[in-house]
Design a protein around this motif. Structure first.
Motif, PDB file in Angstrom:
ATOM      1  N   UNK A 123       9.540 103.362   5.264  1.00  0.00           N
ATOM      2  CA  UNK A 123       9.013 102.671   6.437  1.00  0.00           C
ATOM      3  C   UNK A 123       7.644 102.071   6.149  1.00  0.00           C
ATOM      4  N   UNK A 124       6.798 102.838   5.455  1.00  0.00           N
ATOM      5  CA  UNK A 124       5.489 102.308   5.073  1.00  0.00           C
ATOM      6  C   UNK A 124       5.644 101.123   4.131  1.00  0.00           C
ATOM      7  N   UNK A 125       6.576 101.229   3.201  1.00  0.00           N
ATOM      8  CA  UNK A 125       6.785 100.146   2.242  1.00  0.00           C
ATOM      9  C   UNK A 125       7.247  98.878   2.943  1.00  0.00           C
ATOM     10  N   UNK A 126       8.153  99.021   3.920  1.00  0.00           N
ATOM     11  CA  UNK A 126       8.641  97.856   4.655  1.00  0.00           C
ATOM     12  C   UNK A 126       7.509  97.189   5.424  1.00  0.00           C
ATOM     13  N   UNK A 127       6.604  97.979   5.978  1.00  0.00           N
ATOM     14  CA  UNK A 127       5.515  97.432   6.789  1.00  0.00           C
ATOM     15  C   UNK A 127       4.401  96.831   5.946  1.00  0.00           C
ATOM     16  N   UNK A 128       4.529  96.910   4.633  1.00  0.00           N
ATOM     17  CA  UNK A 128       3.484  96.368   3.759  1.00  0.00           C
ATOM     18  C   UNK A 128       4.017  95.352   2.760  1.00  0.00           C
ATOM     19  N   UNK A 129       5.294  94.963   2.880  1.00  0.00           N
ATOM     20  CA  UNK A 129       5.891  94.061   1.895  1.00  0.00           C
ATOM     21  C   UNK A 129       5.396  92.625   2.025  1.00  0.00           C
ATOM     22  N   UNK A 130       5.270  92.138   3.245  1.00  0.00           N
ATOM     23  CA  UNK A 130       4.924  90.742   3.473  1.00  0.00           C
ATOM     24  C   UNK A 130       3.434  90.577   3.773  1.00  0.00           C
ATOM     25  N   UNK A 131       2.953  89.383   3.569  1.00  0.00           N
ATOM     26  CA  UNK A 131       1.531  89.116   3.793  1.00  0.00           C
ATOM     27  C   UNK A 131       1.133  89.234   5.256  1.00  0.00           C
ATOM     28  N   UNK A 132       2.061  88.928   6.160  1.00  0.00           N
ATOM     29  CA  UNK A 132       1.737  88.998   7.586  1.00  0.00           C
ATOM     30  C   UNK A 132       2.047  90.364   8.193  1.00  0.00           C
ATOM     31  N   UNK A 133       2.394  91.358   7.355  1.00  0.00           N
ATOM     32  CA  UNK A 133       2.632  92.710   7.875  1.00  0.00           C
ATOM     33  C   UNK A 133       1.304  93.360   8.251  1.00  0.00           C
ATOM     34  N   UNK A 134       1.327  94.342   9.151  1.00  0.00           N
ATOM     35  CA  UNK A 134       0.077  94.939   9.634  1.00  0.00           C
ATOM     36  C   UNK A 134      -0.674  95.742   8.581  1.00  0.00           C
ATOM     37  N   UNK A 135      -0.002  96.161   7.520  1.00  0.00           N
ATOM     38  CA  UNK A 135      -0.646  96.980   6.494  1.00  0.00           C
ATOM     39  C   UNK A 135      -0.649  96.216   5.178  1.00  0.00           C
ATOM     40  N   UNK A 136      -1.822  96.064   4.605  1.00  0.00           N
ATOM     41  CA  UNK A 136      -1.973  95.401   3.315  1.00  0.00           C
ATOM     42  C   UNK A 136      -2.406  96.435   2.280  1.00  0.00           C
ATOM     43  N   UNK A 137      -1.625  96.582   1.234  1.00  0.00           N
ATOM     44  CA  UNK A 137      -1.916  97.555   0.194  1.00  0.00           C
ATOM     45  C   UNK A 137      -2.523  96.869  -1.016  1.00  0.00           C
ATOM     46  N   UNK A 138      -3.555  97.495  -1.586  1.00  0.00           N
ATOM     47  CA  UNK A 138      -4.095  96.980  -2.836  1.00  0.00           C
ATOM     48  C   UNK A 138      -3.246  97.480  -4.002  1.00  0.00           C
TER      49      UNK A 138
END
Length: 312
Positions: free
Chosen positions: A191-206
């Motif tokens: 679920x965390x991975x899905x929410x960080x896959x796209x640039x417009x997702x709420x979570x941005x991972x470095x």
């Protein structure tokens, strides 16, 4: 109980242990924790998940960890896991442990100490993923312990005892708990991975966070697969137990049937000669021994026939 520890830069770790009503109120007022998250904390059966609240800009991990209660390695302890909670709100990492055993805080304290020694300043998300990675190691230890118990249960001689059957049942239930918890943890990470896959997702991972997330996902997949494999092996052992018991019951019923047939012959013959009627061949003092001999002859012939045809 709430304890606050400064980390690095302006970040802090807020450790909440067995929260009471006052602690819950403080979390809601001081840290603006959503009421939905509070309901998660209050449920000891809460399933693993990752949730992000857009309004409060707060993310929450619910992770099922191994329960290290008394006799934690005994299969009679069916409550194999319990939930821990990790929330990231602004510059605070909030961990909540509702169990009597403070493994979460111990793991966090060790990670923070090691980061300080290495002079590293990971993000709060990286620190959270590292903590989950360490907590997941206990799954392998618990599954290996249950696997040792399974090997012991396979060592029955002729047929399993009632005690072995009961232990196998408890072992099967324990693995069901572990499989469900391991799969739930894996779903939470996805679920965390899905929410960080796209640039417009709420979570941005470095880059570091992405690598930590990948490592954690791999570890969770291995523990879930290991639990699944051991569950299948235990099911095969249970099937073997069932086959042995069925075969033993069939043998018992076959022997009882044979002897019931054998014991049915003497009453028939003695019944004839117990009547007050004149019968051929008899009429002297040898009637009783001869009637016994006439009863034993057909019984002996039946036993010989069954032995010859390998039915006895």
């Amino acid at each position: 109980m709430i304890k606050t520890q400064a980390l690095w830069r302006d970040q802090q770790w807020v450790a909440v242990t067995r929260p009471d009503e006052g602690d819950i109120t403080e979390l809601m007022e001081k840290y603006s924790i959503p009421r939905t998250y509070i309901s998660y904390i209050s449920d000891v059966k809460e399933r693993a998940r990752f949730d992000y609240n857009f309004e409060n800009q707060c993310g929450m991990f619910v992770f099922r960890t191994i329960n290290h209660g008394n006799h934690s390695m005994k299969i009679t302890h069916t409550k194999q896991t319990h939930p821990v909670y990790l929330m990231i709100k602004d510059n605070a990492l909030i961990t909540v442990n509702t169990s009597r055993h403070d493994l979460l805080n111990e793991t966090m304290a060790e990670l923070v100490s090691n980061d300080r020694i290495r002079q590293e300043e990971p993000s709060l998300l990286t620190l959270s993923l590292d903590a989950l990675f360490e907590l997941n190691r206990d799954y392998f230890d618990r599954i290996n312990a249950l696997d040792d118990t399974r090997e012991e249960l396979e060592g029955y001689k002729q047929r399993p005892s009632n005690d072995q059957i009961e232990k196998l049942s408890e072992l099967s239930k324990s693995l069901i708990y572990l499989k469900a918890a391991a799969r739930g943890n894996l779903i939470a990470v996805r679920q965390l991975q899905v929410m960080s896959d796209e640039d417009d997702d709420p979570i941005n991972l470095n880059r570091v966070e992405q690598q930590r997330l990948k490592d954690l996902k791999t570890e969770l997949e291995q523990s879930a697969e290991m639990a699944e494999i051991n569950g299948e092996i235990v099911q095969q052992v249970a099937d073997a137990y069932s086959n042995v018991l069925d075969n033993s019951l069939n043998n018992t019923m076959r022997i009882l049937t044979i002897w019931s047939l054998a014991l049915a012959v003497p009453p028939i013959i003695s019944g004839f000669y117990g009547m007050n009627t004149k019968l051929p061949l008899f009429g002297g003092s040898w009637d009783w021994p001869l009637s016994i001999l006439m009863s034993l002859i057909p019984v002996g012939l039946m036993v010989w026939y069954l032995r010859r045809n390998h039915d006895l």
